[in-house]
Structures are given as C-alpha cells and as structure tokens.
Scaffold this active site. Structure first.
Site, short mmCIF file in Angstrom:
data_model
loop_
_atom_site.label_atom_id
_atom_site.label_comp_id
_atom_site.label_asym_id
_atom_site.label_seq_id
_atom_site.Cartn_x
_atom_site.Cartn_y
_atom_site.Cartn_z
N LYS A 74 0.85 -1.20 0.00
CA LYS A 74 0.00 0.00 0.00
C LYS A 74 0.88 1.24 0.00
CE LYS A 74 -3.95 1.75 2.72
NZ LYS A 74 -4.79 1.47 3.92
N SER A 149 -9.61 1.21 3.00
CA SER A 149 -8.84 2.05 2.12
C SER A 149 -7.74 1.29 1.35
CB SER A 149 -8.19 3.17 2.92
OG SER A 149 -7.31 2.64 3.90
N SER A 173 -9.51 -1.19 7.26
CA SER A 173 -9.04 -1.02 5.87
C SER A 173 -8.36 -2.22 5.24
CB SER A 173 -8.11 0.18 5.78
OG SER A 173 -8.89 1.35 5.73
#
Ligand code: GLN
Length: 480
Positions: A74, A149, A173
């Site tokens: 990420k 996310s 997330s």
C-alpha cells in the site's frame, strides 16, 4: 500448498528463477492496468530485485521464507526506491529517505516488492474512491468498489496479480476490502507489527495488515513482518509470531457470536455466509455460544472522533515546507504558503477529517467529544476483555461488513453511509485486538467475508482456527 510457500520453495531451491517470477508479475501488472490498483511500479525495479536473489548461492537463498515472493505494498508504507504518495496530491512525487521496517523485513526474507498500490487518500475511506489518482475497480465487477482504504492491494491479490500484499488498518481497511474481494485479510494486534515507516493516520489505531488468497499466505507474510522494532516505541517486545497450522478438528474451541453483530437488517447474503461458517465450525466440533458486546453500537461514533482527532494532529506536518509540492500563496508569507499548499493538496474527505478532528480537540469541545470518546473506547475494550477472559470464549465469529461490495458512486457523497461500512471492523482497532476476514462464500456472485476475532496476541491460534475453517468453506459457493 499455499502459493507463497510454493514460490518460496521453488525459488529457494533454484527450480525457478526469481527473474522468471518477476517477469510474470510484470506482465500480470500490465494486464490488470484497468483496475487502477497500482500507483508505482517498474519492470526494471522488478528485474533488479530478482537479479539480487538469483545471484545468491542456493544456501543463502534457500533459508529465506519469502524467496522470490512478489508482494504489493500500500502506498502509505515508505520505500526508498519508489515514491510514497498516500494517494494524495500533497505527496505527489515524494520519495522517502528511509524504509519502513516491514519493507526491510520483507526484503531480508527474500520478497520482491512488486508495486505500490492505490488507496483512499491517507487511508481515509472504505471504497478507494477517495484516492487523488482515481478509483480502484472491483476485479469481478468494474462498476463496484473493492472496498478500502487498502483497495489497491486487495484488488491485486484478488485478481491474481500477486499472491500477497500489505495494507494498513486504522478502522477496517484490510478486513473490509478483503471481504469485498473474496480474499483473506488480517489486522494484527496493536503492537504486533512495527509502525515505523507506515505514514501515520491515527497513531493509537494504525497497524500494518496482510492480504493473501489463503490463510497460510497471509500467515507467512505476517510472520516475517511481526516482532519488536526499537524504532517503534509501541511495538511490543516479543519475538516474531509463528502461526499454528490447520487442525483436524476444533473440539474444545469456544466461539462466541455477538448478537449486536447480527442485527435483523443485516444483508441476507452476509447473514447466510456467517450462518454457513457457524455450521462448519459446529461440524468441526467447536462450541458456539451467543455472547454480547454491549457497547458495540458506539464503535462507529467513537472511531470517527478518535481517528480524525489523531489525523488532524498527524497531518499538520504536510505544510509545503518539508514534503511534496509547495504552493506559494498570494500574500507570500508562511501562513499563505500553508494555506495554498494544504488547500490544493488535500482532497475533500481528508479536509473533513482535519476539520472534525480539530473541532473535537478544541478547548470547549474536548470534554464533550474527545474525552468522552476515550472513555467509551475503554468500555469497548472491556467488552472484548469480558468475553475472552471472564466468559471462556476463545474467538468471536462475526460478519466482516454489513453488505457485499457496493457500486462506485453509491456512498461517495454521503460520509455517514460510507462510515457505516466499518461498523463491524472498527471496534477491534479501538480495542487493539487481532481480527481476520476470510471468504465465506458468495451472494449473487459477490464475495461475502466472515470475521474471526481473538484476544490480544492470539494470532498464532487465530491463524490455526482460520486455516481449519477455510478448508470447510468453498469460497465460490452461493450461500443464499
Ligand atoms: N474506513 C475507515 C476510515 O475511513 C477506516 C480506514 C482505515 O482503516 N485506514 O477511517
């Protein structure tokens, strides 16, 4: 055998070269471009990492648990050889001068950092629609969101581009996009994994988490990145974790199903997925009990005070002086520079969080909001403590999300609707306990996840029961 093990053994023993794995990943990244899941990658960087591994002697390479395993990361976890933007314009083109501990450990273990993945700006969101670099598409239905996310990482694993990926969790997330995409997602105990190099959102909540298609894939990666780090004062002084393997049965294991997590209005497909998992646990000989987490309904409001408060403080550092592109305001003084840089650099959701966070911390409102939220947070943690310590429950079984993957555009203009996507995940972050989502089946073709939750630092056993349950659940079976 899980894919991570398969690759590591093949590359470790020299049966496959890391270069050929890297080439394959490069071509998969190229083919998956329409997902918009990747923010940075390059074939040269893949080749360079692979060449290092291939140049090692078999002995040097063979001991590495992730030899040649491509891992997507990420883009809020810092790397020195690729930019880290956090999905924000304010960090466009920024490359960190140091590397996150989790990345260093992945590299030492032989992993190849395959790509930096797309995310909601600063990890604020539940759909990856809040990225400044465009939304990520759900791999099974491009009109839907992959969750967020960490939606880019989840989509890359679900689409078969990489066997594992790192995400981050502040309020769900990793687990929520894992559930939407039909893969495994783990949020470790707070303190299990170093936060050094994870760009701060809510520091008392943030943890790096892991995605894999199977429980074992996620376990292998978490084993590597876990353990004490002197660079993070909140990382617990413990050795790295070792996951327990799947068992023959689950006799003697007690699972609690909190009634607050199974409301009447729950999506029928999600409900069916949980019921199917409960039936499988019973078949395996486990005991299932209804339990209560009485403060569960306060989790979302509490989270949406604590997380923005910490975010407002953490994001004060993006001022156009130290990081990212600088915008000089008309007045030419420092206040104008801050205003111009932050005004142009932050998207709408991030601004909303900064405003909310600043408000709940302001004198006059601090007691009513922030302090109250901290008190409720303690009650939420006490709910978990009571079931695990006083009531003899080993793990909890709950839905991961209230619905399967929703359509893009459906919630993006309604923050409260978006926030409610975290209703079953954010209390574990507030309490600091570990939790894992695994595929429970499909509802009208869309994956539904089920969540297993454990007490602090129970990940070894949590992985063991999850791997046992996984064998009983066909992830592609319709559950309704
Ligand atoms: N969806 C939640 C939020 O927007 C959780 C985000 C996260 O876990 N990073 O804050």
């Amino acid at each position: 055998m899980s894919e991570v093990r398969f690759i590591a053994e093949a590359v470790g023993a020299g049966r496959t070269s890391a270069a050929s794995v890297a080439r394959e990943v490069g071509s998969r990244i190229g083919h998956a471009a329409s997902l918009n899941a990747v923010l940075h990658w390059s074939p040269e960087l893949l080749d360079r990492q692979a060449a290092k591994l291939d140049a090692m002697s078999e002995r040097q390479r063979g001991g590495r648990p992730l030899a040649g395993v491509p891992v997507a990361v990420k883009d809020n976890i810092v790397t020195t050889d690729q930019p880290t933007t956090c999905g924000s314009r304010i960090l466009e083109g920024y490359t960190s001068p140091f590397e996150a501990t989790a990345i260093t450990r992945l590299r030492q273990a032989g992993a190849i950092i395959a790509a930096k993945s797309n995310l909601d700006e600063f990890a604020m969101g539940s759909s990856t629609e809040h990225s400044a670099y465009g939304r990520v598409h759900h791999p099974m239905d491009p009109s839907r969101v992959p969750g967020g996310s960490s939606g880019g990482s989840a989509a890359l694993v679900a689409a078969g581009v990489v066997p594992a990926a790192l995400g981050s969790e502040t309020g769900g997330s990793v687990r929520q996009p894992a559930s939407f995409c039909g893969i495994v997602g783990v949020k470790p105990t707070y303190g299990r994994v170093s936060r050094f190099g994870l760009v701060a959102f809510g520091s008392s909540l943030d943890q790096i988490g892991v995605f894999g298609r199977r429980v074992d894939d996620a376990a292998r990666v978490l084993e590597v990145i876990s353990g004490h780090d002197p660079n993070d004062a909140t990382s617990e002084d413990r050795p790295p974790m070792t996951a327990e393997p799947a068992r023959d049965d689950l006799r003697g294991v007690v699972f609690g199903m909190p009634r607050e997590y199974l409301p009447a209005e729950l999506d029928p497909g999600v409900r069916a997925g949980v019921d199917r998992a409960a039936a499988a646990l019973k078949r395996l000989g486990a005991t299932i009990r209804e339990v209560s987490l009485p403060h569960a309904r306060f989790a979302v409001p509490t989270y949406y005070i604590v997380a923005p408060a910490e975010a407002a403080a953490n994001l004060a550092r993006y001022d156009g002086v130290r990081y990212g592109p600088r915008k000089v305001g008309a007045a030419g003084d420092v206040a104008a520079l801050y205003r111009a840089t932050r005004g142009a650099g932050f998207g709408g959701e991030v601004r909303r969080r900064i405003l909310t966070g600043t408000y709940v911390l302001s004198s006059g409102y601090y007691d009513a909001y922030y302090q109250k939220a901290q008190q409720v947070r303690a009650l939420l943690a006490e709910d978990f403590r009571r079931v695990f310590e006083d009531q003899g429950v080993h793990y909890l079984l709950t839905p991961t999300t209230p619905t399967p993957a929703f359509k893009a555009g459906e919630k993006v203009d309604d923050p409260v609707a978006m926030y409610l996507a975290d209703i079953f995940t954010c209390s574990m972050n507030l309490a600091g306990v570990p939790a894992l989502s695994l595929p429970g089946g499909r509802s009208e073709g869309l994956p539904v996840g089920v969540q297993l939750v454990g007490s602090h630092f129970s990940e070894p056993g949590l992985f063991g029961v999850a791997a046992t349950l996984e064998r009983e659940l066909d992830p592609t079976a319709e559950v309704r």
